[in-house]
Design a protein around this motif. Structure first.
Motif, PDB file in Angstrom:
ATOM      1  N   UNK A  40       0.810  -1.206   0.000  1.00 55.31           N
ATOM      2  CA  UNK A  40       0.000   0.000   0.000  1.00 55.31           C
ATOM      3  C   UNK A  40       0.843   1.256   0.000  1.00 55.31           C
ATOM      4  N   UNK A  41       1.869   1.292   0.855  1.00 52.72           N
ATOM      5  CA  UNK A  41       2.761   2.457   0.894  1.00 52.72           C
ATOM      6  C   UNK A  41       3.542   2.611  -0.410  1.00 52.72           C
ATOM      7  N   UNK A  42       3.985   1.490  -0.954  1.00 54.14           N
ATOM      8  CA  UNK A  42       4.726   1.518  -2.215  1.00 54.14           C
ATOM      9  C   UNK A  42       3.874   2.103  -3.345  1.00 54.14           C
ATOM     10  N   UNK A  43       2.666   1.585  -3.524  1.00 53.78           N
ATOM     11  CA  UNK A  43       1.806   2.073  -4.610  1.00 53.78           C
ATOM     12  C   UNK A  43       1.418   3.526  -4.403  1.00 53.78           C
ATOM     13  N   UNK A  44       1.148   3.906  -3.172  1.00 52.62           N
ATOM     14  CA  UNK A  44       0.826   5.310  -2.900  1.00 52.62           C
ATOM     15  C   UNK A  44       2.022   6.197  -3.229  1.00 52.62           C
ATOM     16  N   UNK A  45       3.225   5.742  -2.894  1.00 50.20           N
ATOM     17  CA  UNK A  45       4.419   6.529  -3.202  1.00 50.20           C
ATOM     18  C   UNK A  45       4.618   6.742  -4.688  1.00 50.20           C
ATOM     19  N   UNK A  46       4.337   5.704  -5.484  1.00 47.90           N
ATOM     20  CA  UNK A  46       4.472   5.836  -6.941  1.00 47.90           C
ATOM     21  C   UNK A  46       3.461   6.852  -7.471  1.00 47.90           C
ATOM     22  N   UNK A  61       7.828   5.611   0.411  1.00 44.41           N
ATOM     23  CA  UNK A  61       8.747   4.535   0.039  1.00 44.41           C
ATOM     24  C   UNK A  61       9.661   4.167   1.202  1.00 44.41           C
ATOM     25  N   UNK A  62      10.045   5.137   2.006  1.00 48.18           N
ATOM     26  CA  UNK A  62      10.843   4.814   3.192  1.00 48.18           C
ATOM     27  C   UNK A  62      10.031   3.929   4.151  1.00 48.18           C
ATOM     28  N   UNK A  63       8.733   4.221   4.260  1.00 57.55           N
ATOM     29  CA  UNK A  63       7.877   3.406   5.133  1.00 57.55           C
ATOM     30  C   UNK A  63       7.800   1.977   4.587  1.00 57.55           C
ATOM     31  N   UNK A  64       7.649   1.851   3.262  1.00 57.26           N
ATOM     32  CA  UNK A  64       7.591   0.524   2.650  1.00 57.26           C
ATOM     33  C   UNK A  64       8.906  -0.233   2.855  1.00 57.26           C
ATOM     34  N   UNK A  65      10.036   0.476   2.757  1.00 59.62           N
ATOM     35  CA  UNK A  65      11.343  -0.153   2.956  1.00 59.62           C
ATOM     36  C   UNK A  65      11.487  -0.650   4.389  1.00 59.62           C
ATOM     37  N   UNK A  66      11.003   0.121   5.351  1.00 62.38           N
ATOM     38  CA  UNK A  66      11.093  -0.325   6.745  1.00 62.38           C
ATOM     39  C   UNK A  66      10.251  -1.573   6.984  1.00 62.38           C
ATOM     40  N   UNK A  67       9.100  -1.647   6.300  1.00 65.53           N
ATOM     41  CA  UNK A  67       8.222  -2.796   6.485  1.00 65.53           C
ATOM     42  C   UNK A  67       8.743  -4.047   5.779  1.00 65.53           C
ATOM     43  N   UNK A  73      11.396  -3.134  -5.081  1.00 65.47           N
ATOM     44  CA  UNK A  73      10.551  -2.112  -5.685  1.00 65.47           C
ATOM     45  C   UNK A  73      10.567  -0.792  -4.952  1.00 65.47           C
ATOM     46  N   UNK A  74      10.273  -0.753  -3.655  1.00 71.49           N
ATOM     47  CA  UNK A  74      10.312   0.517  -2.931  1.00 71.49           C
ATOM     48  C   UNK A  74      11.696   1.159  -2.905  1.00 71.49           C
TER      49      UNK A  74
END
Length: 402
Positions: A40-46, A61-67, A73-74
């Motif tokens: 979800x965070x990744x797609x929102x970031x794009x 994308x930083x949030x997606x990377x932490x998760x 991708x992120x």
């Protein structure tokens, strides 16, 4: 019954359709419903990147990377946001995650590495390699190869015994770099090598920042004999005393962002009205057919069918007064040759063009003309004409008289 797409999926679906407001609404709903879902965070970031909400995109994308730290991708989308915002050093580190993206082949085929096993070839770390051979691989698209070719002399200063692997299309470009570097287009021709590196990794290996971009323009030059042949050809086709302006209005249709970066020839209509101007089409590919439907006051010569290689394109660029083009390889070629070029950019541009600037540190002779909103080319075209003529346009769309 079919499963309805999630808000995260709908975010990406709507983004690809060009409905960015709907895409971000779905993305925000997705992360509100499940803050622990990296997708979800990744797609929102794009989607936010496409809206040029770059800082918000980076945060997503930083949030997606932490998760999901190991999800490439992120990391790659984070790289694009960092590079676009000018944070090159951080961006280059994340950019290396591109090798882990699905479908990306290894830089060097395993069979070639196995063939050179006695030399134990290793990834190059940027240190001098005076006694061995370094293999450079032109690993990305034409524009990327042209942009990063500026690093080849810097590499050669550290590793004199240099070989460059590239596509046949890029061979004239690599061969035009001063130094006579060995280049080949088939892996069977690769010499034994001790280390290897991707051309697109060189900015990171050299620690490139906005202040240290190597820009010894021109670093590419056309073949003098080819220039002479094209000079005779153009002198016979174009009116004497007219300004010569090259046009490229579309990139390769297979490019992932071609829907946003390319346009129809008819969108350049204000260029057609320029006085004492001859237009020269350098367009290749399917969009070249649009030149046959041209009806404008300025004469247009379609050279597309006659341009057999980038060596020809380089020769023609040498003979033009200006170039108006979209973000495609010819823009990079003109910039690398030090030729004046006005580049039309989509609202959310590729990272290399940075944010908000009318110039680029990569190419001092290039001006950038940006869409003020997605799909709006008119303002960018008028700005490009002002760069070509040195005059702003009047309300009627014609250059103001001095």
């Amino acid at each position: 019954m079919p499963i309805a797409p999630s808000d995260s999926d709908l975010c990406e679906i709507r983004r690809r359709e060009g409905h960015l407001e709907a895409a971000t609404a779905h993305g925000r709903r997705a992360v509100a419903l499940d803050p622990g879902d990296a997708a979800g965070w990744y797609n929102l970031g794009v989607a936010l990147y496409d809206r040029l909400e770059v800082e918000a995109s980076i945060a997503c994308e930083r949030r997606a990377v932490r998760l999901r730290p190991d999800w490439p991708g992120p990391h790659f989308e984070l790289a694009e946001g960092l590079l676009l915002s000018g944070r090159l050093e951080d961006g280059w580190r994340e950019y290396e995650w591109r090798w882990r993206l699905p479908g990306v082949p290894p830089l060097v085929p395993p069979a070639i590495l196995e063939r050179s096993r006695q030399a134990a070839p290793r990834p190059w770390d940027g240190s001098p390699l005076s006694g061995g051979t370094l293999l450079l691989v032109a690993d990305q698209g034409f524009g990327d190869t042209i942009q990063f070719a500026r690093y080849v002399p810097m590499v050669a200063a550290l590793c004199p015994n240099l070989a460059v692997a590239c596509s046949p299309d890029m061979l004239p470009v690599i061969r035009s770099i001063p130094g006579g570097h060995r280049a080949f287009t088939a892996w069977e021709e690769a010499p034994p090598f001790d280390a290897y590196a991707a051309l697109s990794s060189l900015p990171g290996l050299f620690g490139t920042t906005l202040r240290s971009i190597p820009a010894p323009v021109p670093y590419l030059r056309a073949e003098p004999e080819r220039v002479e042949r094209w000079k005779d050809r153009l002198d016979g086709l174009l009116p004497r005393g007219y300004r010569r302006v090259g046009l490229v209005w579309a990139g390769r249709p297979t490019h992932g962002n071609d829907r946003n970066r390319s346009l129809k020839l008819e969108r350049l209509a204000p260029v057609f009205a320029l006085e004492k101007t001859a237009l020269v089409s350098l367009q290749k590919g399917p969009a070249q057919a649009e030149a046959a439907c041209y009806y404008g006051a300025a004469p247009l010569v379609d050279l597309g069918p006659e341009l057999e290689s980038f060596a020809d394109t380089m020769a023609v660029l040498t003979l033009l007064d200006h170039l108006v083009c979209v973000d495609t390889a010819v823009a990079h070629l003109a910039g690398a040759m030090g030729r004046p070029a006005a580049v039309l950019l989509p609202y959310a541009p590729d990272w290399r063009w940075l944010l908000g600037h009318g110039r680029t540190p990569w190419y001092p002779t290039v001006t950038l003309h940006r869409q003020p909103a997605p799909g709006r080319w008119d303002e960018a075209v008028r700005s490009a004409i002002a760069a070509v003529t040195g005059r702003a346009l009047t309300a009627s769309g014609r250059p103001a008289r001095r």
